[in-house]
Enzyme design. Structure first.
Site, short mmCIF file in Angstrom:
data_model
loop_
_atom_site.label_atom_id
_atom_site.label_comp_id
_atom_site.label_asym_id
_atom_site.label_seq_id
_atom_site.Cartn_x
_atom_site.Cartn_y
_atom_site.Cartn_z
N LYS A 1 -0.43 9.59 37.20
CA LYS A 1 0.16 10.39 38.28
C LYS A 1 -0.94 11.11 39.06
O LYS A 1 -0.84 11.30 40.27
CB LYS A 1 1.14 11.41 37.69
CG LYS A 1 1.87 12.27 38.71
CD LYS A 1 2.76 13.29 38.03
CE LYS A 1 3.51 14.14 39.05
NZ LYS A 1 4.27 15.24 38.40
N GLN A 2 -1.98 11.51 38.33
CA GLN A 2 -3.06 12.30 38.94
C GLN A 2 -4.31 12.19 38.07
O GLN A 2 -4.27 11.66 36.96
CB GLN A 2 -2.64 13.76 39.04
CG GLN A 2 -2.39 14.43 37.70
CD GLN A 2 -1.47 15.62 37.79
OE1 GLN A 2 -0.26 15.50 37.76
NE2 GLN A 2 -2.07 16.79 37.92
N TRP B 1 -0.52 25.87 35.48
CA TRP B 1 -1.98 25.79 35.35
C TRP B 1 -2.64 25.69 36.71
O TRP B 1 -3.85 25.88 36.84
CB TRP B 1 -2.36 24.58 34.50
CG TRP B 1 -2.17 23.25 35.18
CD1 TRP B 1 -1.04 22.78 35.79
CD2 TRP B 1 -3.14 22.21 35.32
NE1 TRP B 1 -1.25 21.52 36.29
CE2 TRP B 1 -2.52 21.14 36.02
CE3 TRP B 1 -4.47 22.07 34.92
CZ2 TRP B 1 -3.19 19.96 36.33
CZ3 TRP B 1 -5.13 20.89 35.23
CH2 TRP B 1 -4.49 19.85 35.92
N ASP B 2 -1.83 25.41 37.74
CA ASP B 2 -2.34 25.30 39.10
C ASP B 2 -3.20 26.50 39.48
O ASP B 2 -4.22 26.36 40.16
CB ASP B 2 -1.18 25.22 40.10
CG ASP B 2 -0.19 24.12 39.79
OD1 ASP B 2 -0.10 23.71 38.62
OD2 ASP B 2 0.52 23.69 40.72
N GLU C 1 0.77 13.42 33.92
CA GLU C 1 2.11 13.52 33.34
C GLU C 1 2.82 12.17 33.25
O GLU C 1 3.97 12.11 32.84
CB GLU C 1 2.94 14.50 34.16
CG GLU C 1 2.41 15.93 34.05
CD GLU C 1 3.18 16.92 34.90
OE1 GLU C 1 4.00 16.48 35.74
OE2 GLU C 1 2.96 18.14 34.74
#
Length: 743
Positions: A580-581, A340-341, A468
């Site tokens: 995580k983000q 998806w980046d 994640e």
């Protein structure tokens, strides 16, 4: 000069040269000294081998095979012999050493002033270039100047088909098996040119590597290798030069790779290195017209930003067979897969500056749509398409479904990129040819997997959001928010196409068996989308269960235990409130659809819970801090983003560049400091420049019109043609030049 093996491996990544089709790691042509490791690599975007996925326990719908990017024929070999001494910069004395990647010329250089163990003093310059004009072409050039030596010099230039992929069994971000993927099937050589053709066993893909030189040499053909020897006699003060031309052609793009490659090589040999460099410069001059970012008063940040921009160009696929690997073409991390980046972190740059490349990257998802439709059926859906979490050819390659297949949000990430491109460029042909089909097919998944509760709320269960460290949850905010946008715009785009070309609309709806009733269901689902809101805190919850988990014990977690995924079992992480983000905040940033006070409370709530273990996180928090005018924090997160690979902040740059982070650095400036958003009514700017920067300037391709934005004492906007845009939500008609004060 003292060599560090760790830094050499990092430099192999940082000085990689690529053009979106081929990538060459920045290895020393002549190799290293004894006891030094090297990840020697050459990669072709989209060229893969099929490998088995091993499970201790499998289940229905688990992918059985995956694709893996292949390390192809090594063309970097160049041995230089000075009299009776082999040139090695790990022996003798390095008097001067300089390495450079000129992002405005597209050429990498390595300049060395060296004295051999026997006192022979030489200056050497190594040049390399991967052509943006002829994507299959790479060039190497070496010049050798004698300072005090007179006598024979030998250049031995080779190509080697006996290659393997890099593996690391101790890091889940790097492949742990399947090293030998390519078998040499044919070797051809004469004194002028040679070739090696190799084949992958299971996917059956072939690659031919052809090599020629600026002058004929004595050829020596081996089983999997070809070498050419060039003998010279040099005098003091004299310079000798050798240029090597390399062409890579594969069977994915060419029916006859050898014939196509031979034709391309003959054309390339008709020009000097300088001729090719001139063409490269012209291409890049056009590229930088829209892409250059200028940072006033901070050379280091300026260089780092534009390095990131250049690596986006060097990594982006430029044909329908490829996309952008998570590590670009600079290394083998994540096995060359597309995530998806691309759509969320990298496509914004191309959408705003280079619509031709953006359109091509978007088209990749259309070309692989049949595989996404098959994957939807495997996962129990009757209609629609499920975009794979990680892939090369279009099938799902993720073996870990809680943080792979469960990330359904990738469907809306792809759709979001399609919609953003359409809104900015108003490309109706794009919408008609494949845009609406991809958006519609990926939107169907939400109707199939979502449901209405007794209160009429539309809910989406058992998914994983971008974070994640939180897996398989109900009503993940990011997923629901992006799905709402996705469904809403599917309805709007269908209407736009019907109004523009009713025959094309009817033809598409008949082909995919779409209907007005289905569009109506999408509209109702979007309008009824559920979001968990905590009244006491005044924030949107990341998911239904988030508030019921204990917080992670950050104060007692040693620094050497980060990233958490390398030191704790996933279930241990999943049980805690730890990110995580960015997740909820990312949706709010992309969609720009919540009130500022709510956004600020969400920032204050989630930021302390975020480890930033993902390279995709600091750039989002930089943009978030910019939005709420916390300029110091915005700059702090931005600094971690823009220097991530250059300073090896995650200690894994040797495995390849974090290309999405490069896109994030661009977004932190344009979307963060510039406050740019693409909305239905056009471009919006809400700038806020950090005090640490004197000024920033960037450009946007707005439907073919160049708009230049400067942020300094004032907001200065220049445009080639008359356009409408919004600054702090007030409409302006730009007529050449305009100045606006900050709010």
């Amino acid at each position: 000069m003292k060599w560090s093996n760790e830094q050499l491996l990092v430099d192999e990544t940082l000085y990689f040269t690529g053009n979106g089709y081929i990538g060459l790691r920045g290895n020393f042509e002549e190799g290293y000294g004894t006891g030094f490791d090297s990840i020697r690599g050459t990669y072709i975007n989209g060229f893969y081998e099929t490998i088995d996925i091993a499970y201790g326990e499998s289940a229905y719908g688990f992918p059985k095979t995956a694709q893996k990017m292949v390390n192809v024929t090594d063309t970097q070999d160049l041995r230089i012999i000075i009299g009776d001494e082999d040139l090695s910069f790990f022996t003798g004395e390095i008097i001067d050493f300089k390495r450079d990647l000129d992002i405005y010329k597209g050429i990498s250089t390595r300049k060395v002033h060296w004295k051999s163990p026997k006192g022979r003093e030489l200056k050497l310059t190594f040049y390399r270039m991967t052509s943006f004009v002829t994507l299959e072409l790479a060039l190497f050039k070496v010049t050798l100047e004698s300072i005090n030596y007179e006598g024979p010099v030998f250049f031995i230039s080779g190509i080697n088909g006996d290659v393997e992929n890099y593996i690391n069994p101790n890091d889940p971000r790097v492949a742990s098996g399947h090293g030998k993927l390519l078998t040499v099937t044919e070797v051809k050589a004469n004194e002028k040119i040679g070739s090696i053709t190799s084949e992958t066993k299971r996917s059956g893909h072939r690659v031919t590597t052809l090599v020629g030189h600026s002058n004929p040499g004595q050829v020596d053909e081996h089983l999997n290798k070809v070498e050419w020897a060039f003998s010279k006699t040099i005098r003091q003060g004299q310079t000798e030069t050798l240029t090597k031309y390399v062409v890579f052609t594969d069977s994915i793009r060419h029916e006859e790779p050898y014939k196509a490659g031979r034709d391309l090589l003959e054309q390339a040999l008709g020009l000097t290195f300088e001729d090719h460099a001139s063409r490269q410069k012209k291409y890049l001059d056009d590229f930088w017209k829209y892409s250059k970012i200028r940072v006033k008063g901070n050379v280091s940040i300026d260089e780092a930003l534009n390095y990131s921009v250049y690596q986006l160009l060097s990594s982006a696929g430029k044909d329908p067979f490829s996309n952008i690997c998570a590590k670009g073409l600079s290394g083998e991390g994540y096995e060359g897969h597309y995530f998806w980046d691309t759509e969320v972190y990298m496509l914004p740059f191309f959408t705003l500056t280079n619509p031709k490349i953006a359109k091509n990257l978007l088209k990749f998802r259309y070309e692989t749509l049949p595989y996404a439709r098959e994957r939807a059926k495997e996962m129990g859906h009757n209609k629609g398409a499920k975009v794979p979490w990680r892939t090369i050819k279009g099938t799902e390659c993720s073996a870990y479904f809680p943080a792979g297949s469960a990330q359904y949000h990738i469907n809306s990430d792809v759709a979001f990129a399609y919609i953003q491109y359409y809104l900015l460029h108003k490309d109706m042909d794009f919408l008609k040819a494949f845009g609406l089909e991809v958006v519609y097919e990926t939107a169907r998944i939400w109707l199939d997997m979502g449901h209405f509760n007794d209160d009429g709320d539309f809910m989406i269960h058992c998914v994983t959001g971008p974070d994640e460290y939180t897996a398989i949850v109900n009503n993940n905010y990011y997923t629901n928010a992006m799905a709402k946008y996705h469904l809403t715009w599917t309805v709007r785009l269908a209407k736009d196409l019907r109004d523009f070309d009713e025959d094309a609309y009817e033809s598409l709806m008949e082909r995919i068996q779409g209907s007005l009733d289905e569009l109506s269901q999408m509209e109702i689902a979007a309008r009824s989308m559920y979001f968990e809101y905590d009244e006491k805190l005044g924030v949107f919850m990341q998911d239904d269960s988030f508030m019921n988990k204990p917080s992670w014990d950050f104060s007692n977690t040693p620094k050497d235990k980060y990233p958490l995924l390398l030191h704790y079992h996933p279930l241990t992480i999943y049980r805690h409130k730890v990110l995580k983000q960015a997740d909820t905040l990312l949706a709010m940033l992309l969609l720009d659809d919540v009130q500022m006070d709510v956004f600020e409370r969400c920032y204050d709530y989630y930021e302390p819970l975020t480890t930033h273990d993902s390279s995709l996180s600091p750039c989002v928090y930089s943009m978030a801090a910019s939005r709420i005018k916390r300029s110091h924090k915005a700059y702090e997160f931005f600094n971690k983003t823009v220097r991530l690979d250059l300073d090896n902040l995650h200690h894994n740059t040797k495995d390849g560049l974090h290309i999405a982070n490069a896109g994030g650095a661009y977004m932190a400036v344009v979307y963060g400091f510039g406050g740019l958003r693409i909305k239905a009514d056009g471009i919006h700017l809400n700038p806020h420049l950090p005090e640490e920067l004197e000024g920033v300037a960037f450009s946007v391709n707005y439907g073919g019109t160049l708009i230049h934005v400067e942020l300094g004492d004032k907001i200065i906007v220049n445009g080639e043609l008359e356009v409408k845009l919004y600054i702090y939500d007030r409409p302006y008609v730009l007529k050449g030049h305009m100045e606006v004060n900050y709010e």
